[in-house]
Design a protein around this motif. Structure first.
Motif, PDB file in Angstrom:
ATOM      1  N   MET A  34     113.316  85.088  70.220  1.00  0.00           N
ATOM      2  CA  MET A  34     114.482  84.879  70.963  1.00  0.00           C
ATOM      3  C   MET A  34     114.245  84.149  72.421  1.00  0.00           C
ATOM      4  O   MET A  34     115.318  83.489  72.991  1.00  0.00           O
ATOM      5  CB  MET A  34     115.537  86.119  71.026  1.00  0.00           C
ATOM      6  CG  MET A  34     115.543  86.623  69.666  1.00  0.00           C
ATOM      7  SD  MET A  34     117.139  87.641  69.611  1.00  0.00           S
ATOM      8  CE  MET A  34     116.607  88.551  68.151  1.00  0.00           C
ATOM      9  N   ASP A  35     113.154  84.521  72.818  1.00  0.00           N
ATOM     10  CA  ASP A  35     112.897  84.435  74.400  1.00  0.00           C
ATOM     11  C   ASP A  35     112.423  82.937  74.623  1.00  0.00           C
ATOM     12  O   ASP A  35     111.546  82.511  75.500  1.00  0.00           O
ATOM     13  CB  ASP A  35     111.693  85.488  74.840  1.00  0.00           C
ATOM     14  CG  ASP A  35     111.873  85.662  76.217  1.00  0.00           C
ATOM     15  OD1 ASP A  35     112.944  85.060  76.808  1.00  0.00           O
ATOM     16  OD2 ASP A  35     111.261  86.516  76.928  1.00  0.00           O
ATOM     17  N   VAL A  47     120.265  87.062  62.635  1.00  0.00           N
ATOM     18  CA  VAL A  47     119.107  86.666  63.237  1.00  0.00           C
ATOM     19  C   VAL A  47     118.117  87.683  63.149  1.00  0.00           C
ATOM     20  O   VAL A  47     118.640  89.011  63.718  1.00  0.00           O
ATOM     21  CB  VAL A  47     119.493  86.174  64.414  1.00  0.00           C
ATOM     22  CG1 VAL A  47     118.049  85.473  64.862  1.00  0.00           C
ATOM     23  CG2 VAL A  47     120.493  84.878  64.360  1.00  0.00           C
ATOM     24  N   SER A  48     117.022  87.613  62.920  1.00  0.00           N
ATOM     25  CA  SER A  48     115.990  88.593  63.216  1.00  0.00           C
ATOM     26  C   SER A  48     114.930  87.580  64.135  1.00  0.00           C
ATOM     27  O   SER A  48     114.733  86.366  63.620  1.00  0.00           O
ATOM     28  CB  SER A  48     115.406  89.141  61.978  1.00  0.00           C
ATOM     29  OG  SER A  48     115.488  90.502  61.867  1.00  0.00           O
ATOM     30  N   SER A  49     113.982  88.625  64.825  1.00  0.00           N
ATOM     31  CA  SER A  49     112.985  87.599  65.473  1.00  0.00           C
ATOM     32  C   SER A  49     111.469  88.562  65.192  1.00  0.00           C
ATOM     33  O   SER A  49     111.413  89.686  65.403  1.00  0.00           O
ATOM     34  CB  SER A  49     113.222  87.575  67.204  1.00  0.00           C
ATOM     35  OG  SER A  49     112.667  88.442  67.708  1.00  0.00           O
ATOM     36  N   SER A  50     110.632  87.714  64.681  1.00  0.00           N
ATOM     37  CA  SER A  50     109.178  88.285  64.314  1.00  0.00           C
ATOM     38  C   SER A  50     108.243  88.159  65.236  1.00  0.00           C
ATOM     39  O   SER A  50     106.927  88.907  65.076  1.00  0.00           O
ATOM     40  CB  SER A  50     108.754  87.408  63.302  1.00  0.00           C
ATOM     41  OG  SER A  50     108.542  85.914  63.662  1.00  0.00           O
ATOM     42  N   ASP A  51     108.504  87.772  66.570  1.00  0.00           N
ATOM     43  CA  ASP A  51     107.545  87.852  67.568  1.00  0.00           C
ATOM     44  C   ASP A  51     106.253  87.300  67.150  1.00  0.00           C
ATOM     45  O   ASP A  51     105.123  87.547  67.600  1.00  0.00           O
ATOM     46  CB  ASP A  51     107.386  89.433  68.044  1.00  0.00           C
ATOM     47  CG  ASP A  51     106.616  89.450  69.359  1.00  0.00           C
ATOM     48  OD1 ASP A  51     106.800  88.652  70.140  1.00  0.00           O
ATOM     49  OD2 ASP A  51     106.075  90.675  69.416  1.00  0.00           O
ATOM     50  N   GLU A  72     103.577  89.733  59.651  1.00  0.00           N
ATOM     51  CA  GLU A  72     103.679  91.042  58.939  1.00  0.00           C
ATOM     52  C   GLU A  72     105.117  91.460  59.393  1.00  0.00           C
ATOM     53  O   GLU A  72     105.921  92.116  58.426  1.00  0.00           O
ATOM     54  CB  GLU A  72     102.678  92.174  59.109  1.00  0.00           C
ATOM     55  CG  GLU A  72     102.608  92.746  60.564  1.00  0.00           C
ATOM     56  CD  GLU A  72     101.799  91.923  61.695  1.00  0.00           C
ATOM     57  OE1 GLU A  72     101.534  90.758  61.461  1.00  0.00           O
ATOM     58  OE2 GLU A  72     101.554  92.169  62.823  1.00  0.00           O
ATOM     59  N   ILE A  73     105.702  91.031  60.618  1.00  0.00           N
ATOM     60  CA  ILE A  73     107.026  91.674  60.864  1.00  0.00           C
ATOM     61  C   ILE A  73     107.885  90.678  60.329  1.00  0.00           C
ATOM     62  O   ILE A  73     108.903  90.938  59.736  1.00  0.00           O
ATOM     63  CB  ILE A  73     107.260  91.407  62.431  1.00  0.00           C
ATOM     64  CG1 ILE A  73     106.421  92.360  63.046  1.00  0.00           C
ATOM     65  CG2 ILE A  73     108.593  91.714  62.893  1.00  0.00           C
ATOM     66  CD1 ILE A  73     106.484  92.502  64.654  1.00  0.00           C
ATOM     67  N   GLU A  92     108.555  91.719  56.715  1.00  0.00           N
ATOM     68  CA  GLU A  92     109.477  93.074  56.847  1.00  0.00           C
ATOM     69  C   GLU A  92     110.988  92.506  56.725  1.00  0.00           C
ATOM     70  O   GLU A  92     112.024  93.092  56.244  1.00  0.00           O
ATOM     71  CB  GLU A  92     109.273  93.881  57.849  1.00  0.00           C
ATOM     72  CG  GLU A  92     108.099  94.764  57.690  1.00  0.00           C
ATOM     73  CD  GLU A  92     107.837  95.747  59.222  1.00  0.00           C
ATOM     74  OE1 GLU A  92     107.024  95.885  59.382  1.00  0.00           O
ATOM     75  OE2 GLU A  92     108.954  95.726  59.895  1.00  0.00           O
ATOM     76  N   GLN A  93     111.115  91.493  57.738  1.00  0.00           N
ATOM     77  CA  GLN A  93     112.436  91.195  58.075  1.00  0.00           C
ATOM     78  C   GLN A  93     113.130  90.318  57.024  1.00  0.00           C
ATOM     79  O   GLN A  93     114.145  90.220  56.638  1.00  0.00           O
ATOM     80  CB  GLN A  93     112.652  90.354  59.334  1.00  0.00           C
ATOM     81  CG  GLN A  93     112.105  91.231  60.561  1.00  0.00           C
ATOM     82  CD  GLN A  93     112.146  90.578  61.797  1.00  0.00           C
ATOM     83  OE1 GLN A  93     111.601  89.524  61.993  1.00  0.00           O
ATOM     84  NE2 GLN A  93     112.244  91.094  62.859  1.00  0.00           N
TER      85      GLN A  93
END
Lengths: 342, 342
Positions: A75-76, A100-104, A108-109, A112-113
């Motif tokens: 998001m950044d 919205v989801s953010s995976s960085d 693997e994140i 999950e999302q």
């Protein structure tokens, strides 16, 4: 509307909404057959009364949740924020809510999302870039959740995409840098592993060098995270080598702004001693001093078109058509001819 | 894991996950009683096999969805992005997924999104600021969804909050502006309707003026949207009045950067002719030229603490405790003594 203490019935919903019980059922089971204003009113009454306090019955009954999920790397960074705002506005006009989801930037994140959003009943997903395990696409197919890729246009990829050619956009910018007289060109790139946008931007620069008879293998490329501090650090590293590069092409504006900041601290004049370019054309690019020459990506247009296409996929009126968005170069003060004798 | 064609059974899940069917049931019904690694593995198998292809059964059966919702006013401002990233990291370490929605500063959209997130089974919600209809809090209470407010600390408000005192932070900054010698102070504020953070920042400036014997009623305040262009426009407006202000306090960094940009275009020197201050200390504040004197808000710390408190509320170990986060002023070149004779 007021509170109801005992469990509300279908009749309660119908009478509060001023419709028949058949209409209420239709709203739950075949929302397409109900005009939007009625559907919205009935669903609101259902929620108000707590007719389905666990909500699950409604999700089970209705074929749609009117929810779209988007998973972005971060998001950044203003580029995703801006594109998503347009994406959301378009969805909203069509009665959909965006989650919205953010995976960085971590696969693997993201995985999950994707599961979480599918489990929460998302009707469709927006994903960034093409690079992910096939297993994920199989999973989405099994659950019949259409997915559209954005920020990267790859016509031959498995998933449809609404995006731009990261390779061609960066090729054009690198060609301009070369035309300005630069031969000793270095690059500060985002981490390319798992990121097709970053990979293809590097490819664009390499291809431009080769097309101009400059050996691309000699180009110094530092890969780093998309942060101002990382760009600053990479700039210092590149400028400590001999001979110094006369132009540094950065994988995005955030890295370029970091390079500019470090140049100021090192008392290196931009563009007199070294030219610096960015990618994206976020607000930072114009605010920076000197302002950045960069690739302008129409993030809002991309978000809007992606929403239109994904809605069509969810409605079943499109199987997923890819669209290539045009980018263009914005010329500002950070790019100039190389210093004399360089 | 492979695909299964026929509908998978509880036994299939148990054998694939290498646990008893009782454990699978426990994962669905009392996830707290199962160690996290087992729970995660079992839920993964459930998804892989498509054991609950409509997901709803699981949401119905389990008391928790391990999903937290957050509704922010906009994605297009680094302050929310940064705080949410820390919020999400902390949630993740505790096994929760974050879903974010953005309301575009519109109360009616926020209301829709709260409903959508509750309908998708969110275990708890993070909301920004205190100002919203009581009806919404009643709705959340009825659905037993705990909600925590962030970005604003108001100990007497109905909902618990993890935030900072917008009034006190702005009071301290305005006091510094006055101490620097300024008396003709104007303000570019965000839209205060429905935004308690913006309201209290204006209040902080007014209180500081009054505390120093300057008539607060005479202060010119322009309210506008939090955008660079809006800040630029408001700056031009304020500087066209006679006498000109010697200091302009902006409601956030984005507005202040817009003011700086317009000053450059108008050939007005900052801080020689007019001082400009921001609020938030986002990256733009440091990159801007001159760099901005501003209030530093520890967004990451706030995000982390908000996650810890909201998890405790969802777990039932806290009824919601408010926390006040400290802010401090960062002094940079945009604030200086007023011009001679002003």
């Amino acid at each position: 509307m007021g509170k109801t203490r005992s469990a509300p019935t279908l009749n309660d919903v119908a009478s509060h909404a001023g419709v028949s019980t058949a209409t209420v059922s239709r709203c739950l089971n075949s929302p397409n057959q109900v005009v939007e204003t009625t559907r919205v009113r009935v669903l609101q009454v259902i929620e108000e009364l707590g007719y389905t306090p666990n909500f699950a019955a409604r999700v089970m009954a209705a074929k749609r949740s009117f929810t779209i999920g988007a998973i972005i790397p971060t998001m950044d960074n203003a580029i995703f924020a801006r594109g998503l705002q347009a994406f959301q506005n378009e969805l909203r006009q069509n009665g959909y809510t965006l989650l919205v989801s953010s995976s960085d930037y971590k696969p693997e994140i993201e995985k999950e999302q994707i599961r979480a959003l599918v489990a929460r009943g998302a009707d469709g997903l927006l994903l960034i870039g093409h690079e992910r395990e096939n297993e994920i696409y199989d999973y989405l197919k099994r659950h019949q959740v259409p997915a559209l890729v954005a920020w990267s246009y790859l016509p031959d990829a498995r998933q449809p995409s609404v995006g731009f050619s990261n390779r061609d956009a960066m090729f054009a910018l690198a060609q301009d840098v070369i035309n300005t007289g630069h031969r000793r060109i270095a690059m500060i790139s985002g981490v390319t592993a798992g990121n097709d946008r970053a990979q293809r931007r590097v490819q664009g620069v390499r291809d431009a060098l080769q097309a101009n008879g400059i050996c691309a293998d000699d180009m110094r490329v530092i890969e780093t995270t998309y942060e101002i501090d990382s760009g600053a650090h990479a700039f210092r590293d590149l400028m400590s080598r001999t001979p110094r590069p006369t132009a540094i092409i950065c994988g995005n504006d955030v890295l370029a702004v970091g390079a500019l900041r470090e140049a100021r601290r090192m008392d290196v004049s931009v563009p007199d001693e070294v030219s610096i370019t960015g990618f994206d054309d976020i607000e930072l690019a114009e605010i920076a001093s000197p302002a950045l020459t960069t690739v302008h990506v129409p993030h809002r247009e991309m978000g809007r078109k992606a929403a239109q296409e994904l809605i069509a996929m969810v409605n079943g009126t499109s199987k997923g058509v890819s669209t290539c968005i045009d980018t263009h170069i914005v010329y500002r003060a950070s790019l100039a001819t190389p210093p004399n004798g360089a």
